[in-house]
Design a protein around this motif. Structure first.
Motif, mmCIF file in Angstrom:
data_model
loop_
_atom_site.group_PDB
_atom_site.id
_atom_site.type_symbol
_atom_site.label_atom_id
_atom_site.label_comp_id
_atom_site.label_asym_id
_atom_site.label_seq_id
_atom_site.Cartn_x
_atom_site.Cartn_y
_atom_site.Cartn_z
ATOM 1 N N ASP A 1 -27.234 -3.649 -22.416
ATOM 2 C CA ASP A 1 -27.237 -2.940 -23.685
ATOM 3 C C ASP A 1 -28.392 -3.428 -24.541
ATOM 4 O O ASP A 1 -28.399 -4.554 -25.021
ATOM 5 N N ASP B 1 -29.236 -2.126 -27.409
ATOM 6 C CA ASP B 1 -28.935 -1.894 -28.822
ATOM 7 C C ASP B 1 -28.320 -3.157 -29.414
ATOM 8 O O ASP B 1 -27.152 -3.203 -29.770
ATOM 9 N N TYR B 2 -29.122 -4.175 -29.514
ATOM 10 C CA TYR B 2 -28.647 -5.496 -29.890
ATOM 11 C C TYR B 2 -29.508 -6.104 -30.996
ATOM 12 O O TYR B 2 -29.195 -7.119 -31.552
ATOM 13 N N GLU C 1 -15.315 -8.792 -30.463
ATOM 14 C CA GLU C 1 -15.518 -7.377 -30.170
ATOM 15 C C GLU C 1 -14.644 -6.992 -28.984
ATOM 16 O O GLU C 1 -14.430 -7.788 -28.072
ATOM 17 N N ASP C 2 -14.155 -5.750 -28.990
ATOM 18 C CA ASP C 2 -13.285 -5.270 -27.924
ATOM 19 C C ASP C 2 -14.062 -5.034 -26.639
ATOM 20 O O ASP C 2 -15.201 -4.557 -26.661
ATOM 21 N N LYS D 1 -16.391 -2.157 -19.938
ATOM 22 C CA LYS D 1 -16.774 -1.238 -21.020
ATOM 23 C C LYS D 1 -16.775 -2.005 -22.333
ATOM 24 O O LYS D 1 -15.764 -2.578 -22.736
ATOM 25 N N HIS D 2 -17.937 -2.005 -22.981
ATOM 26 C CA HIS D 2 -18.106 -2.681 -24.270
ATOM 27 C C HIS D 2 -18.935 -1.755 -25.142
ATOM 28 O O HIS D 2 -20.079 -1.454 -24.809
ATOM 29 N N ASP D 3 -18.366 -1.315 -26.254
ATOM 30 C CA ASP D 3 -19.012 -0.316 -27.112
ATOM 31 C C ASP D 3 -19.397 0.892 -26.269
ATOM 32 O O ASP D 3 -18.576 1.435 -25.572
ATOM 33 N N GLU D 4 -20.659 1.268 -26.306
ATOM 34 C CA GLU D 4 -21.133 2.431 -25.543
ATOM 35 C C GLU D 4 -21.619 2.059 -24.152
ATOM 36 O O GLU D 4 -21.929 2.925 -23.348
#
Length: 151
Positions: A55, A57-58, A71-72, A121-124
């Motif tokens: 990811d 987007d960090y 975070e979920d 699965k974490h965020d998107e």
């Protein structure tokens, strides 16, 4: 002429050292340099499950000095899902790396030993990892681990 090169990633066991020179036992699989899954035990880090789903987007989180928030994250196995929380790992572990520590990390690693595959699965972001060979590599980590958790 079109050629397709397929490199099958495999689980590996290795022994590393923490900054104090203590042994850290590691089982990991790397799909690509920025996508991987690692279970480790030992040294000053203790018992840790880390994942990086690639990811990018960090950027807004990486330079923060505040304590990362929980975070979920969902681990999808053939037998069903396992929902938990993870925190962003220190930047030294790679941008986009998250971690779960202690007994929850050991429990999830135990689920990996059954084989098959797991989708995280974490965020998107989502990535699927093969668990073929995970049982042996994780078993070696657990056998050497100085911290013991009930099965």
């Amino acid at each position: 002429m079109f050629r397709l090169l397929v490199i099958a990633a495999a689980w590996a066991f290795q022994v590393e050292q923490d900054p104090l020179g203590q042994a850290v036992y590691v089982a990991e699989i790397r799909e690509r340099p920025s996508v991987g899954l690692q279970f480790s035990c030992g040294g000053i880090v203790g018992v840790v499950l880390q994942y990086n789903l690639g990811d990018a987007d960090y950027a807004d989180k990486r330079f923060s000095t505040a304590e990362p928030e929980w975070e979920d994250v969902r681990f999808d196995f053939a037998e069903g899902p396992y929902d938990t929380t993870a925190k962003r790992a220190p930047i030294t572990d790679g941008i986009g790396t998250y971690e779960i520590k202690g007994s929850d990390a050991a429990f999830i690693a135990g689920l990996f030993q059954a084989g098959g595959s797991v989708s995280i699965k974490h965020d998107e972001a989502t990535a699927t990892f093969s668990l073929d060979g995970a049982g042996l590599a994780i078993g070696q980590v657990l056998d050497a681990c100085p911290f013991k958790y009930p099965a």
